[in-house]
Design an enzyme around this catalytic site. Structure first.
Site, mmCIF file in Angstrom:
data_model
loop_
_atom_site.group_PDB
_atom_site.id
_atom_site.type_symbol
_atom_site.label_atom_id
_atom_site.label_comp_id
_atom_site.label_asym_id
_atom_site.label_seq_id
_atom_site.Cartn_x
_atom_site.Cartn_y
_atom_site.Cartn_z
ATOM 1 N N ARG A 1 5.268 7.916 -1.914
ATOM 2 C CA ARG A 1 6.435 7.158 -2.393
ATOM 3 C C ARG A 1 6.780 7.417 -3.841
ATOM 4 O O ARG A 1 7.683 6.780 -4.358
ATOM 5 C CB ARG A 1 6.210 5.661 -2.145
ATOM 6 N N GLY B 1 -4.973 -0.043 2.963
ATOM 7 C CA GLY B 1 -6.235 -0.472 3.561
ATOM 8 C C GLY B 1 -6.283 -1.846 4.183
ATOM 9 O O GLY B 1 -7.294 -2.186 4.782
ATOM 10 N N ASN C 1 -2.841 -8.185 3.154
ATOM 11 C CA ASN C 1 -3.403 -9.224 4.013
ATOM 12 C C ASN C 1 -4.914 -9.033 4.171
ATOM 13 O O ASN C 1 -5.431 -7.942 3.942
ATOM 14 C CB ASN C 1 -2.747 -9.162 5.389
ATOM 15 N N ASP D 1 -0.448 -10.686 9.118
ATOM 16 C CA ASP D 1 -0.187 -9.369 8.541
ATOM 17 C C ASP D 1 1.013 -9.427 7.595
ATOM 18 O O ASP D 1 1.810 -8.503 7.533
ATOM 19 C CB ASP D 1 0.050 -8.328 9.654
ATOM 20 N N LYS E 1 5.983 -9.958 2.886
ATOM 21 C CA LYS E 1 6.447 -9.368 4.138
ATOM 22 C C LYS E 1 7.081 -10.400 5.070
ATOM 23 O O LYS E 1 7.901 -10.046 5.919
ATOM 24 C CB LYS E 1 5.291 -8.651 4.835
ATOM 25 N N TRP F 1 8.264 -2.191 2.825
ATOM 26 C CA TRP F 1 7.880 -1.919 1.429
ATOM 27 C C TRP F 1 9.079 -1.546 0.564
ATOM 28 O O TRP F 1 8.982 -1.579 -0.669
ATOM 29 C CB TRP F 1 6.864 -0.772 1.368
#
Lengths: 259, 593
Positions: B156, B217, B285, B335, B362, B422
């Site tokens: 990114r 991760g 998370n 999540d 999120k 994101w």
């Protein structure tokens, strides 16, 4: 349909599952459980193969041989692993049969022609102390203080040092180990212990060992000066381990390196 | 050091903090009076000393978020609402790396664009013409930990400064190149991808003389970190563990050994306030995502659970020491990472200039905090369909959160793809509004009791993405006032919006869609003023810069085939969102400026 067939399976080792049965229903049920654990998570194929981050698998008119080949061998260059190295033969056959059932194959073959998929050779048996040493060698909670920061062994770790060829007799010898291959590099205003990787006409490449993790540095040939030997000591980078832990690690190394 | 902020949250339970725009929200008159007296006392001082930090870019786009304040706003206004209809391609550059897509934020400094592709090929381009100045290709890496992030490719963005170009890699190295030549100077292993199952998608953040980076991760069993390296030498400067180890404060918010692989990855790019010398980052998370029986501590509580997952953290830039934290979703089981961008704004609230931060997680909840102390100020939720909770309380707690049960299928909106991915919001100081791309996506989640295996995906559920019923459009680009929590306008879109937003001083907001349309809206009304078909889906981050007095607008193109982009595409099987890896650069034609 232009997206490449990217099969993105997630695997889980050692998850408990029901005993494999030749009965088709039980067999498919087991395949579904393996699929849900290993293939259906958010970034992958979704529940019942309905597509997640990886393509849909259901109703694609795949035949079982194609499914078996793809699952077993993976898709090179993608995240799709060769699952014959990951799943047990039973789990692999079950998940192949389950994906086949998602493609309208009502009675999938339970076992591939010619017998089960080849399996990885069994891991060498380690003594309990050596097995403990294996875990300590790459104990991620030690951050950059773990052995695998500089040593790759059994597929884990960063290969900074050359492969371990001999194992010190005991912890005292490990701590006192001479490291003549570490030299001293002077570069600009810096002087550092270094492990030279290559000295070419266009560049010189070495690991800077000043502080873990080692830094692979590339400099122009004329800009660095090298001197033999250094003040660097192996004992300075194994301080996160207690005596008994180092003993266990040496047991592990003897078990592996001896082979 | 860390501090428990809950007490301060209880003290400050008001929901909005602008007397002008609070509307019908009840206010405590004594609190208001006390605040008035206090504000009167500090007013002159505030006027005399207050100096709002400017997060706008100008000719350059020097950082991932524009500036380290992450506004994604350019003050340039040569291209504006009146003339944007004339905007046309100036040059196009195809990277040739078509492994995935192009998610990078280009960096532009002194007329040179620095661009990185999914497989870590780095280009320096003449920003006026697209001519290649140098090209660097990171050696191909194997998917050494299949079934994890380590098998996926994406990047990114780069960070540029100190004469170097920095980037993270698919095999979890941090690399520094010479800014002028593209020659590799140093590389250092941040983690072992074969063990952690992680890699680095995020652009590093260059802060003073250090480069800070986090790895993926939270969906794999891995303990997240932020690691700082000296920019000059690549040597380790500090590491902050997202999960406290034994003996550290917060360790008891984990059950047994679950902290070992408990997630909390800081997998996007943080922000930096040079006046405070604080780095701000969001964490992911806890893992496993949808199964918490193995990680919840014995006590029942609604705060400080599985620290420091789903947190905003403020770290001392020099040492990495935790200055404060704010946990948005204690013990998250949806999540709903808090890992996304953190927008730093100096804003006048009740006559006082406050250093605030704006953060969308999120789930689509926006949190507004005082970034000096971490004090909660406000929160509001942006998706229109949400079944995972009932409401956001005035003190920031999320009430009525659902809890997936093992073996049962539960429909959740938003699902783990999130109300927002994101891709980043933008903030305009001209309008005082934030511009957020919000998706309306659900999922059927069937939790399982899968235990974490180090480095392997540990979602703890089978997930099937679903569209919410009764709708014909599934996303919207919204303008929100972060002070009042009110939506000012909303631009509706049929599919999903997963590209970052760019706001400009020309009263424009730009973003792109998966069909390939890159378009401009009026930043004050949301009216669409211009659109261009770029040829491939937009999943990257648009920027703006100028060279020799000419303003350019850039969008990366190429739809993401895997992960969230691929999952979203699967919801619309009649669509063929095209991949690619191209930057399309627009400007006003000569003579029409």
């Amino acid at each position: 349909m232009s997206r490449p067939f990217l099969l993105l399976f997630v695997f889980t080792l050692g998850c408990p599952g029901p005993a494999w049965s030749q009965d088709t229903q039980d067999f498919l049920k087991h395949g579904e459980q393996v699929f849900n654990r290993s293939c259906a998570t958010g970034y992958c194929h979704g529940a019942r193969g309905t597509a997640g981050g990886a393509p849909r698998l259901a109703a694609r008119e795949f035949d079982q041989a194609f499914i078996r080949d793809t699952v077993s061998r993976g898709v090179p260059g993608t995240a799709m692993a060769a699952f014959e190295k990951i799943l047990s033969p039973q789990d692999l056959a079950a998940v192949v049969a389950y994906v086949a059932s998602l493609n309208g194959i009502a009675h999938p073959e339970p076992v591939p022609p010619g017998g089960p998929a080849p399996t990885q050779s069994a891991s060498p048996a380690l003594s309990p102390e050596a097995a403990r040493g294996r875990g300590l060698f790459s104990d991620s909670q030690r951050g950059f203080g773990r052995c695998s920061t500089c040593h790759e062994l059994n597929g884990i770790g960063i290969s900074v040092a050359t492969p371990i060829a001999s194992v010190p007799t005991d912890v005292q010898a490990l701590r006192a180990m001479a490291t003549p291959e570490v030299s001293t590099v002077s570069f600009g205003h810096e002087t550092m212990p270094a492990l030279v990787v290559s000295k070419g006409n266009r560049s010189v490449i070495f690991f800077d060992l000043t502080i873990p993790p080692p830094v692979l540095r590339t400099v122009s040939p004329g800009k660095a000066e090298f001197a033999q030997g250094s003040g660097w000591k192996h004992s300075s980078v194994i301080g996160s381990y207690r005596e008994d832990e180092l003993t266990a690690i040496l047991d592990f190394l003897r078990a592996i390196v001896a082979r | 050091m860390s501090q428990n902020l809950y007490s301060s949250r209880q003290k400050r339970s008001y929901r909005c903090f602008s007397d002008i725009s609070c509307g019908s929200v009840p206010r405590d008159s004594k609190t208001a009076l006390a605040r008035f007296i206090t504000l009167s006392a500090v007013f002159l001082l505030a006027v005399a000393s207050a100096h709002a930090q400017d997060g706008a870019t100008g000719a350059d786009w020097p950082n991932y978020g524009g500036t380290p304040m992450a506004w994604r706003y350019t003050a340039l206004k040569q291209i504006n609402a009146a003339n944007v209809k004339n905007l046309a391609p100036a040059w196009i550059f195809q990277t040739g790396d078509y492994a995935e897509n192009l998610q990078a934020t280009p960096i532009v400094i002194d007329g040179i664009m620095y661009l990185i592709t999914a497989r870590d090929q780095v280009f320096a381009l003449d920003a006026a013409t697209g001519r290649v100045i140098w090209r660097y290709e990171y050696p191909a890496t194997k998917a050494e930990r299949p079934g994890s992030f380590a098998g996926l490719t994406q990047n990114r963005g780069v960070a540029v400064g100190e004469g170097k170009v920095f980037f993270g890699t698919n095999d979890t190295y941090l690399v520094a190149l010479d800014q002028k030549s593209g020659r590799e100077l140093w590389k250092v292993s941040v983690e072992d991808p074969k063990q952690c199952g992680c890699n680095i998608y995020a652009a590093p953040l260059l802060v003073n003389d250090k480069v800070i980076v986090g790895e993926n991760g939270s969906d794999v069993a891995h303990r997240g970190h932020l690691t700082a390296f000296h920019a000059e030498t690549g040597r380790l400067a500090w590491r902050w563990n997202a999960i406290p180890g034994p003996g550290e404060k917060g360790h008891d918010t984990w059950k047994g050994d679950s902290w070992n692989f408990g997630g909390g990855a800081a997998w996007t790019t943080g922000s930096f306030d040079p006046q405070l010398n604080l780095v701000y980052w969001g964490t992911g998370n806890p893992a496993p995502d949808f199964y918490d029986a193995g990680r919840l501590p014995g006590t029942t509580q609604d705060r400080d659970v599985n620290l420091y997952t789903d947190c905003i953290v403020a770290l001392d830039a020099d040492t990495g020491k935790l200055r404060w934290y704010y946990q948005e979703l204690p013990g998250d089981i949806m999540d709903f990472d808090s890992a996304y961008e953190i927008v730093l704004v100096d804003r006048e609230l009740n006559g006082q200039l406050r250093k605030i931060l704006i953060h969308v997680n999120k789930s689509g909840i926006t949190f507004v905090l005082d970034r000096v102390t971490g004090e909660f100020l406000d929160a509001f939720s942006m998706p229109e369909v949400q079944t995972w909770m009932t409401r956001v309380a005035g003190d920031g707690r999320v009430i009525g959160r659902k809890h997936p049960e093992v073996g049962k299928t539960m429909n959740l909106c938003p699902g783990p793809a999130g109300a927002k991915s994101w891709n980043q919001i933008a903030y305009s100081p001209k309008t005082g509004l934030m511009y957020a791309p919000i998706n309306e996506l659900c999922a059927d989640v069937t939790a399982n009791n899968e235990g974490p295996q180090e480095g392997a995906f540990a979602m703890g559920a089978a997930v099937e993405m679903k569209l919410p019923p009764g709708r014909t459009s599934y996303s919207h680009l919204d303008a929100w006032d972060p002070v009042t929590g009110k939506r000012i306008w909303s631009y509706s879109y049929q599919y999903v919006l997963m590209a970052s937003v760019l706001a400009t001083g020309g009263d424009l907001v730009f973003t792109g869609d998966p069909e390939g349309n890159f378009f401009a809206l009026d930043s004050r009304t949301g009216e669409k003023l211009w659109s261009y078909q770029t040829g491939a889906g937009n999943r990257g981050s648009a920027i703006s810069y100028s060279v020799n007095g000419r303003q350019y607008i850039v969008t990366p193109t190429g739809w993401q085939q895997s992960q969230v982009g691929g999952a979203a595409a699967g919801l619309f099987p009649d669509q063929q969102w095209r991949q690619g890896s191209t930057v399309v650069v627009f400007a006003l034609p000569e003579g029409s400026r």
